[in-house]
Design a protein around this motif. Structure first.
Motif, PDB file in Angstrom:
ATOM      1  N   VAL A   1       4.311  39.745 130.354  1.00 45.83           N
ATOM      2  CA  VAL A   1       5.537  39.640 130.333  1.00 45.83           C
ATOM      3  C   VAL A   1       6.515  38.138 130.652  1.00 45.83           C
ATOM      4  CG1 VAL A   1       7.641  40.411 132.535  1.00 45.83           C
ATOM      5  CG2 VAL A   1       5.167  42.010 131.899  1.00 45.83           C
ATOM      6  N   VAL A   2       5.870  37.073 130.922  1.00 40.39           N
ATOM      7  CA  VAL A   2       6.134  35.816 131.238  1.00 40.39           C
ATOM      8  C   VAL A   2       6.661  35.736 129.572  1.00 40.39           C
ATOM      9  CG1 VAL A   2       5.998  33.348 131.100  1.00 40.39           C
ATOM     10  CG2 VAL A   2       5.234  35.315 133.040  1.00 40.39           C
ATOM     11  N   MET A   3       5.978  35.905 128.770  1.00 41.57           N
ATOM     12  CA  MET A   3       6.048  35.282 126.975  1.00 41.57           C
ATOM     13  C   MET A   3       7.017  36.651 126.451  1.00 41.57           C
ATOM     14  SD  MET A   3       3.773  32.747 126.305  1.00 41.57           S
ATOM     15  CE  MET A   3       4.796  32.566 127.859  1.00 41.57           C
ATOM     16  N   GLY A   4       6.895  37.688 127.000  1.00 42.81           N
ATOM     17  CA  GLY A   4       7.533  38.838 126.688  1.00 42.81           C
ATOM     18  C   GLY A   4       9.168  37.975 126.728  1.00 42.81           C
ATOM     19  N   VAL A   5       9.269  37.797 128.128  1.00 40.79           N
ATOM     20  CA  VAL A   5      10.898  36.776 128.460  1.00 40.79           C
ATOM     21  C   VAL A   5      11.059  35.286 127.530  1.00 40.79           C
ATOM     22  CG1 VAL A   5      11.658  36.038 130.422  1.00 40.79           C
ATOM     23  CG2 VAL A   5      10.703  38.244 130.530  1.00 40.79           C
ATOM     24  N   ALA A   6       9.841  34.935 127.526  1.00 41.45           N
ATOM     25  CA  ALA A   6      10.398  33.539 126.604  1.00 41.45           C
ATOM     26  C   ALA A   6      10.882  33.641 125.301  1.00 41.45           C
ATOM     27  CB  ALA A   6       8.484  32.800 126.480  1.00 41.45           C
ATOM     28  N   MET A   7       9.934  34.817 124.473  1.00 39.85           N
ATOM     29  CA  MET A   7      10.469  35.278 123.129  1.00 39.85           C
ATOM     30  C   MET A   7      11.742  35.479 123.050  1.00 39.85           C
ATOM     31  SD  MET A   7       6.971  37.259 121.532  1.00 39.85           S
ATOM     32  CE  MET A   7       6.880  38.386 123.055  1.00 39.85           C
ATOM     33  N   TYR A   8      11.703  36.679 124.342  1.00 39.25           N
ATOM     34  CA  TYR A   8      13.619  37.154 123.996  1.00 39.25           C
ATOM     35  C   TYR A   8      14.756  35.883 124.861  1.00 39.25           C
ATOM     36  CZ  TYR A   8      17.777  39.020 126.361  1.00 39.25           C
ATOM     37  OH  TYR A   8      19.228  39.020 126.240  1.00 39.25           O
ATOM     38  N   SER A   9      14.138  34.910 125.963  1.00 41.08           N
ATOM     39  CA  SER A   9      15.218  34.006 125.578  1.00 41.08           C
ATOM     40  C   SER A   9      15.038  33.379 124.428  1.00 41.08           C
ATOM     41  CB  SER A   9      14.389  33.012 127.232  1.00 41.08           C
ATOM     42  OG  SER A   9      14.412  33.926 128.320  1.00 41.08           O
ATOM     43  N   HIS A  10      14.266  32.901 123.510  1.00 41.59           N
ATOM     44  CA  HIS A  10      14.585  31.594 122.338  1.00 41.59           C
ATOM     45  C   HIS A  10      15.291  32.716 121.839  1.00 41.59           C
ATOM     46  CE1 HIS A  10      12.271  28.337 122.454  1.00 41.59           C
ATOM     47  NE2 HIS A  10      10.907  28.974 123.779  1.00 41.59           N
ATOM     48  N   TRP A  11      15.558  33.901 120.615  1.00 37.32           N
ATOM     49  CA  TRP A  11      16.491  35.088 120.753  1.00 37.32           C
ATOM     50  C   TRP A  11      17.432  34.682 120.383  1.00 37.32           C
ATOM     51  CZ3 TRP A  11      17.996  39.496 121.748  1.00 37.32           C
ATOM     52  CH2 TRP A  11      18.871  40.372 120.608  1.00 37.32           C
ATOM     53  N   ALA A  12      17.500  35.424 122.407  1.00 35.14           N
ATOM     54  CA  ALA A  12      18.654  35.342 122.500  1.00 35.14           C
ATOM     55  C   ALA A  12      19.604  34.340 122.670  1.00 35.14           C
ATOM     56  CB  ALA A  12      18.836  36.008 124.039  1.00 35.14           C
ATOM     57  N   VAL A  13      19.669  32.779 122.303  1.00 36.70           N
ATOM     58  CA  VAL A  13      19.888  31.404 122.365  1.00 36.70           C
ATOM     59  C   VAL A  13      20.182  30.885 121.112  1.00 36.70           C
ATOM     60  CG1 VAL A  13      18.841  31.218 124.557  1.00 36.70           C
ATOM     61  CG2 VAL A  13      17.765  29.935 122.530  1.00 36.70           C
ATOM     62  N   GLY A  14      19.752  31.853 119.932  1.00 42.42           N
ATOM     63  CA  GLY A  14      20.021  31.347 118.463  1.00 42.42           C
ATOM     64  C   GLY A  14      18.795  30.251 118.283  1.00 42.42           C
ATOM     65  N   ASP A  15      17.709  30.676 118.485  1.00 42.40           N
ATOM     66  CA  ASP A  15      16.458  29.469 118.181  1.00 42.40           C
ATOM     67  C   ASP A  15      16.255  29.601 117.694  1.00 42.40           C
ATOM     68  OD1 ASP A  15      16.941  27.322 120.506  1.00 42.40           O
ATOM     69  OD2 ASP A  15      14.985  28.208 121.628  1.00 42.40           O
ATOM     70  N   GLU A  16      15.636  28.697 116.468  1.00 43.03           N
ATOM     71  CA  GLU A  16      14.636  29.885 114.971  1.00 43.03           C
ATOM     72  C   GLU A  16      13.238  29.443 115.220  1.00 43.03           C
ATOM     73  OE1 GLU A  16      14.826  25.847 112.735  1.00 43.03           O
ATOM     74  OE2 GLU A  16      16.797  25.316 112.954  1.00 43.03           O
ATOM     75  N   ILE A  17      13.143  30.270 114.346  1.00 45.98           N
ATOM     76  CA  ILE A  17      11.820  31.081 114.304  1.00 45.98           C
ATOM     77  C   ILE A  17      10.626  30.684 115.165  1.00 45.98           C
ATOM     78  CG2 ILE A  17      10.626  31.256 111.610  1.00 45.98           C
ATOM     79  CD1 ILE A  17      10.772  34.202 114.208  1.00 45.98           C
ATOM     80  N   ASN A  18      10.476  29.140 114.168  1.00 48.15           N
ATOM     81  CA  ASN A  18       9.858  27.690 114.732  1.00 48.15           C
ATOM     82  C   ASN A  18       9.631  27.707 116.523  1.00 48.15           C
ATOM     83  OD1 ASN A  18      11.712  26.172 115.163  1.00 48.15           O
ATOM     84  ND2 ASN A  18      10.430  24.815 114.265  1.00 48.15           N
ATOM     85  N   LYS A  19      10.576  27.928 116.843  1.00 48.49           N
ATOM     86  CA  LYS A  19      10.250  28.107 118.586  1.00 48.49           C
ATOM     87  C   LYS A  19       9.597  28.773 119.216  1.00 48.49           C
ATOM     88  CE  LYS A  19      12.678  23.542 119.547  1.00 48.49           C
ATOM     89  NZ  LYS A  19      12.342  23.448 120.677  1.00 48.49           N
ATOM     90  N   LEU A  20      10.082  30.591 118.410  1.00 47.58           N
ATOM     91  CA  LEU A  20       9.333  31.242 118.722  1.00 47.58           C
ATOM     92  C   LEU A  20       7.784  31.789 118.695  1.00 47.58           C
ATOM     93  CD1 LEU A  20      11.458  34.637 119.111  1.00 47.58           C
ATOM     94  CD2 LEU A  20       9.951  35.177 118.316  1.00 47.58           C
ATOM     95  N   VAL A  21       7.418  31.525 117.731  1.00 42.78           N
ATOM     96  CA  VAL A  21       5.748  31.395 116.903  1.00 42.78           C
ATOM     97  C   VAL A  21       5.218  31.072 118.171  1.00 42.78           C
ATOM     98  CG1 VAL A  21       4.453  30.595 115.564  1.00 42.78           C
ATOM     99  CG2 VAL A  21       6.380  31.537 115.139  1.00 42.78           C
ATOM    100  N   PRO A  22       5.406  29.888 119.038  1.00 42.59           N
ATOM    101  CA  PRO A  22       3.831  30.065 120.477  1.00 42.59           C
ATOM    102  C   PRO A  22       3.904  31.019 121.447  1.00 42.59           C
ATOM    103  CG  PRO A  22       4.836  27.854 119.987  1.00 42.59           C
ATOM    104  CD  PRO A  22       6.094  28.787 119.062  1.00 42.59           C
ATOM    105  N   ALA A  23       5.523  31.547 121.467  1.00 45.54           N
ATOM    106  CA  ALA A  23       5.226  32.573 122.789  1.00 45.54           C
ATOM    107  C   ALA A  23       4.473  34.228 122.137  1.00 45.54           C
ATOM    108  CB  ALA A  23       6.491  32.392 123.480  1.00 45.54           C
ATOM    109  N   LEU A  24       5.033  34.434 120.719  1.00 48.39           N
ATOM    110  CA  LEU A  24       4.018  35.673 120.261  1.00 48.39           C
ATOM    111  C   LEU A  24       3.079  35.039 119.992  1.00 48.39           C
ATOM    112  CD1 LEU A  24       5.395  37.685 118.556  1.00 48.39           C
ATOM    113  CD2 LEU A  24       5.103  36.926 116.139  1.00 48.39           C
ATOM    114  N   ILE A  25       2.401  34.150 119.830  1.00 48.49           N
ATOM    115  CA  ILE A  25       1.011  33.834 119.390  1.00 48.49           C
ATOM    116  C   ILE A  25       0.810  33.892 120.724  1.00 48.49           C
ATOM    117  CG2 ILE A  25      -0.680  32.415 118.998  1.00 48.49           C
ATOM    118  CD1 ILE A  25       0.854  31.011 116.786  1.00 48.49           C
TER     119      ILE A  25
END
Length: 138
Positions: A92-116
């Motif tokens: 759940v924490v990683m899901g929220v982290a992925m959502y947060s990075h996506w929602a604030v418009g971060d580039e994909i490289n910021k989202l990848v660690p949470a996805l992994i």
């Protein structure tokens, strides 16, 4: 295999939880970056209006750190139901982290660690549930 994965994931989240909680003692640059990130994340925090009190970016960061550190310790020190619950909390924490990075418009490289991390947690959960003893029906 699930035990080795539990140890690796537990150690990884112990480090990230400590970084979130004690970042200022570890590195000023990393702490400044985390502070800036969480100030952006608090604006898109899911269910933010549901809480009766105002959640600050520091509270949000502390909550994420406590959840990561406590769940990591449960993964390292327990087995069975407690480790499964800890695994799901981290998912759940990683899901929220992925959502947060996506929602604030971060580039994909910021989202990848949470996805992994989320993917590793999914694999660990699958392996753990696959090797659970099945109930015998009489």
């Amino acid at each position: 295999m699930a035990d080795v994965l539990s140890i690796l994931i537990g150690l990884m989240f112990t480090c990230t939880g400590c970084l979130l909680l004690f970042g200022s003692s570890i590195s000023a640059d990393v702490d400044d970056q985390l502070t800036q990130d969480f100030k952006r994340f608090i604006t898109v925090m899911p269910l933010r209006e549901m809480f009766p009190w105002r959640i600050t970016s520091m509270n949000y960061r502390t909550m994420a750190g406590v959840l990561q550190l406590s769940s990591a310790l449960l993964l390292l020190l327990t087995s069975g139901v407690l480790s499964t619950i800890a695994n799901m909390v981290l998912m759940v924490v990683m899901g929220v982290a992925m959502y947060s990075h996506w929602a604030v418009g971060d580039e994909i490289n910021k989202l990848v660690p949470a996805l992994i991390c989320f993917s590793l947690l999914m694999i660990r959960l699958f392996l753990h549930l696959r090797h659970m003893p099945k109930d015998k029906k009489d």
